[in-house]
Design a protein around this motif. Structure first.
Motif, PDB file in Angstrom:
ATOM      1  N   MET A  87      80.735  31.834  -0.929  1.00 37.08           N
ATOM      2  CA  MET A  87      79.471  31.372  -1.535  1.00 37.08           C
ATOM      3  C   MET A  87      79.760  30.237  -2.510  1.00 37.08           C
ATOM      4  N   THR A  88      78.853  29.277  -2.569  1.00 38.70           N
ATOM      5  CA  THR A  88      79.075  28.121  -3.411  1.00 38.70           C
ATOM      6  C   THR A  88      78.633  28.413  -4.849  1.00 38.70           C
ATOM      7  N   SER A  89      79.372  27.855  -5.789  1.00 40.52           N
ATOM      8  CA  SER A  89      78.978  28.046  -7.183  1.00 40.52           C
ATOM      9  C   SER A  89      78.348  26.753  -7.709  1.00 40.52           C
ATOM     10  N   ALA A  90      77.370  26.918  -8.603  1.00 38.35           N
ATOM     11  CA  ALA A  90      76.563  25.775  -9.038  1.00 38.35           C
ATOM     12  C   ALA A  90      77.379  24.701  -9.749  1.00 38.35           C
ATOM     13  N   THR A  91      78.556  25.106 -10.263  1.00 43.57           N
ATOM     14  CA  THR A  91      79.354  24.138 -11.007  1.00 43.57           C
ATOM     15  C   THR A  91      80.461  23.505 -10.142  1.00 43.57           C
ATOM     16  N   ALA A  92      80.541  23.940  -8.862  1.00 42.87           N
ATOM     17  CA  ALA A  92      81.540  23.344  -7.965  1.00 42.87           C
ATOM     18  C   ALA A  92      81.191  21.880  -7.732  1.00 42.87           C
ATOM     19  N   ARG A  93      82.227  21.067  -7.445  1.00 45.24           N
ATOM     20  CA  ARG A  93      82.011  19.635  -7.212  1.00 45.24           C
ATOM     21  C   ARG A  93      82.438  19.287  -5.791  1.00 45.24           C
ATOM     22  N   PRO A  94      81.497  19.401  -4.846  1.00 49.03           N
ATOM     23  CA  PRO A  94      81.859  19.192  -3.437  1.00 49.03           C
ATOM     24  C   PRO A  94      82.220  17.728  -3.139  1.00 49.03           C
ATOM     25  N   THR A 148      80.964  13.420  -3.701  1.00 48.71           N
ATOM     26  CA  THR A 148      82.072  12.517  -4.009  1.00 48.71           C
ATOM     27  C   THR A 148      83.139  13.207  -4.846  1.00 48.71           C
ATOM     28  N   GLY A 149      82.895  14.493  -5.188  1.00 50.48           N
ATOM     29  CA  GLY A 149      83.843  15.195  -6.049  1.00 50.48           C
ATOM     30  C   GLY A 149      83.516  15.017  -7.526  1.00 50.48           C
ATOM     31  N   GLU A 150      82.489  14.209  -7.807  1.00 49.24           N
ATOM     32  CA  GLU A 150      82.125  13.983  -9.216  1.00 49.24           C
ATOM     33  C   GLU A 150      80.925  14.829  -9.636  1.00 49.24           C
ATOM     34  N   CYS A 151      79.930  14.956  -8.735  1.00 50.66           N
ATOM     35  CA  CYS A 151      78.718  15.695  -9.090  1.00 50.66           C
ATOM     36  C   CYS A 151      78.892  17.189  -8.817  1.00 50.66           C
ATOM     37  N   THR A 152      78.312  18.009  -9.689  1.00 48.60           N
ATOM     38  CA  THR A 152      78.270  19.442  -9.405  1.00 48.60           C
ATOM     39  C   THR A 152      77.085  19.699  -8.470  1.00 48.60           C
ATOM     40  N   ILE A 153      77.059  20.902  -7.892  1.00 50.97           N
ATOM     41  CA  ILE A 153      75.950  21.256  -7.007  1.00 50.97           C
ATOM     42  C   ILE A 153      74.637  21.214  -7.790  1.00 50.97           C
ATOM     43  N   HIS A 212      72.225  24.343  -0.974  1.00 49.86           N
ATOM     44  CA  HIS A 212      73.248  25.337  -0.631  1.00 49.86           C
ATOM     45  C   HIS A 212      73.389  25.495   0.878  1.00 49.86           C
ATOM     46  N   ASP A 213      72.256  25.525   1.587  1.00 47.70           N
ATOM     47  CA  ASP A 213      72.313  25.693   3.052  1.00 47.70           C
ATOM     48  C   ASP A 213      73.069  24.538   3.698  1.00 47.70           C
ATOM     49  N   PHE A 214      72.732  23.323   3.282  1.00 44.21           N
ATOM     50  CA  PHE A 214      73.372  22.161   3.906  1.00 44.21           C
ATOM     51  C   PHE A 214      74.865  22.121   3.576  1.00 44.21           C
ATOM     52  N   LEU A 215      75.199  22.394   2.318  1.00 47.10           N
ATOM     53  CA  LEU A 215      76.619  22.375   1.944  1.00 47.10           C
ATOM     54  C   LEU A 215      77.400  23.472   2.674  1.00 47.10           C
ATOM     55  N   ASN A 216      76.752  24.625   2.856  1.00 40.66           N
ATOM     56  CA  ASN A 216      77.437  25.688   3.604  1.00 40.66           C
ATOM     57  C   ASN A 216      77.655  25.300   5.055  1.00 40.66           C
ATOM     58  N   ALA A 246      80.577  22.969   4.998  1.00 44.48           N
ATOM     59  CA  ALA A 246      81.820  23.688   4.695  1.00 44.48           C
ATOM     60  C   ALA A 246      82.281  24.496   5.904  1.00 44.48           C
ATOM     61  N   GLY A 247      81.320  25.096   6.607  1.00 42.61           N
ATOM     62  CA  GLY A 247      81.653  25.888   7.790  1.00 42.61           C
ATOM     63  C   GLY A 247      82.318  25.050   8.872  1.00 42.61           C
ATOM     64  N   ARG A 248      82.018  23.776   8.879  1.00 47.40           N
ATOM     65  CA  ARG A 248      82.646  22.873   9.854  1.00 47.40           C
ATOM     66  C   ARG A 248      83.899  22.199   9.284  1.00 47.40           C
ATOM     67  N   GLY A 249      84.296  22.617   8.112  1.00 48.12           N
ATOM     68  CA  GLY A 249      85.500  22.033   7.523  1.00 48.12           C
ATOM     69  C   GLY A 249      85.295  20.608   7.047  1.00 48.12           C
ATOM     70  N   LEU A 250      84.059  20.251   6.702  1.00 47.29           N
ATOM     71  CA  LEU A 250      83.771  18.868   6.326  1.00 47.29           C
ATOM     72  C   LEU A 250      83.725  18.662   4.815  1.00 47.29           C
ATOM     73  N   LEU A 251      83.929  19.742   4.059  1.00 50.70           N
ATOM     74  CA  LEU A 251      83.853  19.645   2.593  1.00 50.70           C
ATOM     75  C   LEU A 251      85.103  20.203   1.956  1.00 50.70           C
ATOM     76  N   GLN A 252      85.460  19.661   0.818  1.00 48.29           N
ATOM     77  CA  GLN A 252      86.465  20.303  -0.027  1.00 48.29           C
ATOM     78  C   GLN A 252      85.896  20.424  -1.442  1.00 48.29           C
ATOM     79  N   GLY A 253      86.532  21.229  -2.241  1.00 51.79           N
ATOM     80  CA  GLY A 253      86.114  21.349  -3.648  1.00 51.79           C
ATOM     81  C   GLY A 253      85.014  22.356  -3.899  1.00 51.79           C
ATOM     82  N   LEU A 254      84.771  23.259  -2.926  1.00 53.56           N
ATOM     83  CA  LEU A 254      83.700  24.242  -3.155  1.00 53.56           C
ATOM     84  C   LEU A 254      84.180  25.438  -3.963  1.00 53.56           C
ATOM     85  N   GLN A 255      85.498  25.672  -3.968  1.00 51.66           N
ATOM     86  CA  GLN A 255      85.999  26.872  -4.669  1.00 51.66           C
ATOM     87  C   GLN A 255      86.112  26.600  -6.161  1.00 51.66           C
TER      88      GLN A 255
END
Lengths: 367, 93
Positions: free
Chosen positions: B1-8, B48-53, B77-81, B84-93
């Motif tokens: 699950m994504t956390s609101a402060t993660a920076r995807p 970009t890794g700069e903005c939080t969710i 959250h739905d779109f980011l998930n 992420a499910g397709r391995g297209l994002l990093q920085g969610l943890q």
């Protein structure tokens, strides 16, 4: 005339030459008979025309694309055109310096093939000592932080090692592993009795792949491609004839799929003489199996026709003698018995030593 | 699950490209791609890794004034998930 279709991917087979001799090569059996390769400028023009036509993905493949010494120019041009550029390679012959240049010029991803999980098995399939060099090349790809797909062609002799292939991919932190069963066309059809796995082998492998897919989700993409000889319905070959892909072969013929030239009676245009846009929209061969006007029974009224488009035209021709027939891999095809008989043969041959006919240009010196 | 402060951040294998034929953006990655609608484009551009969710959701709230904050957060959250499910994002943890 047809403007409703847009190509998304250009498959540029820039050479049929290859240092390996895999017995399931997707190049035509008579590749050695084909004419001279098209030159650098023609390829650069083709990339430009493809992008203007809507293409966004470029697969640089072969044969072995590394054997073209103008590959750097191709990558540079593709990058300027904002094409997502995939290098599809055996990893031989490559150096770290050359791969670094590719990356600096804008290469987006590398797909590297592995034939086995240990040197003797891998080299036996490849027909040349190559395993260690492939691992070295994969290491370079990762150290340059390029996205890496490990491509594994599965067949009777290596399908039991699927867990080891996945382990190897994990050891290299590959982004993606493609576990693709052989498609029985070209060289693979010549070697079908030596390559086709049994249903039991296939099911075991599928279970392992599915388990890995769940475990690695979001980390490494695990793609398992079933051989259509064991599926109920045919694959949607090339996502449908002339729908999304253009193949340009080493001598410049534009084709709806790699082996379309093995179907007699079709006329293909060459990019040396014709603009790609003209070919895509107006070529009689690209239009031959588009839409559903050409569909035979039982496809004509089948609910699945918009999903599989009647299956593979080359397979229909090579198994039934009629390129316009339903793909015999389909359980509804009147010719499906031929596929069932190949499956029975595979189960009779299970456990017997495998003899391949290696890819070779010999025997094709005469015209 | 994504956390609101993660920076995807979009993964290295992903390229965002404007498609002049459709006027939309695409996410391209090995072998395939995704055509994005306007909302998805707004989200993808901020991965970009700069903005939080939360930053991304607030940005969308300024554009889609008639949507509730809860709805916007769910969309993000739905779109980011999906990515992420397709391995297209990093920085969610």
């Amino acid at each position: 005339m047809n403007h409703e279709y847009r190509p998304y991917t250009l498959i540029a087979e820039i050479t049929y030459r290859c240092p390996l001799r895999c017995p399931y090569c997707s190049n035509p059996i008579d590749y050695a008979r084909h004419g001279a390769e098209i030159d650098t400028d023609t390829w650069l023009r083709v990339f430009h025309e493809a992008e203007a036509l809507g293409v966004v993905q470029l697969n640089l493949t072969g044969g072995e694309p590394l054997l073209r010494d103008d590959l750097e120019l191709f990558i540079e041009k593709a990058s300027k055109l904002e094409l997502y550029t995939n290098l599809i390679t055996s990893g031989i012959p490559l150096t770290f310096e050359r791969l670094s240049r590719f990356r600096a010029l804008g290469l987006n991803s590398v797909q590297l093939s592995i034939q086995g999980t240990r040197p003797p098995e891998s080299d036996r399939i490849a027909g040349a000592p190559s395993f260690h060099r492939k691992l070295e090349a994969m290491h370079w790809v990762k150290s340059l932080e390029l996205p890496l797909t490990m491509n594994v062609v599965l067949h009777r002799d290596n399908i039991a090692d699927i867990a080891d292939f996945i382990k190897l991919a994990e050891d290299f932190s590959t982004d993606r592993i493609e576990l693709a069963n052989v498609q029985y066309l070209g060289w693979a059809l010549q070697n079908r009795s030596a390559l086709l796995p049994t249903r039991e082998q296939l099911e075991r492998a599928r279970t392992v792949a599915e388990h890995a897919r769940g475990r690695l989700q979001g980390k490494m993409e695990v793609v398992f491609v079933t051989p259509d000889y064991y599926s109920v319905y045919p694959k949607s070959c090339m996502d449908g004839w002339g729908r999304r892909f253009i193949v340009v072969n080493p001598e410049g013929f534009a084709l709806p799929c790699h082996l379309a030239q093995t179907i007699p009676g079709l006329h293909f245009e060459n990019v040396r003489q014709c603009h790609l846009e003209e070919i895509w929209h107006h070529s009689s061969s690209f239009n031959q199996f588009r839409g559903d006007g050409w569909l035979p029974d039982p496809c004509r009224t089948c609910d699945r026709r918009a999903r599989d488009f009647g299956g593979c035209r080359c397979q229909a021709f090579h198994v039934t003698g009629n390129a316009g027939a339903t793909d015999p891999a389909c359980s509804l095809s009147p010719d499906h018995g031929r596929i069932e008989s190949a499956r029975r043969q595979a189960s009779h041959l299970a456990g017997l030593p495998v003899l391949f006919e290696y890819r070779s240009g010999r025997g094709f010196t005469q015209t | 699950m994504t956390s609101a402060t993660a920076r995807p951040q979009l993964s290295r294998k992903v390229r965002l490209r404007f498609d002049r034929r459709t006027g939309r953006y695409m996410l391209l990655y090995p072998e395939t791609g995704l055509e994005l609608n306007r909302t998805a484009t707004e989200i993808a551009c901020l991965c970009t890794g700069e903005c939080t969710i939360d930053d991304i959701a607030q940005h969308l709230a300024r554009i889609y004034v008639d949507l509730s904050t809860a709805e916007i957060k769910r969309n993000v959250h739905d779109f980011l998930n999906t990515l992420a499910g397709r391995g297209l994002l990093q920085g969610l943890q």
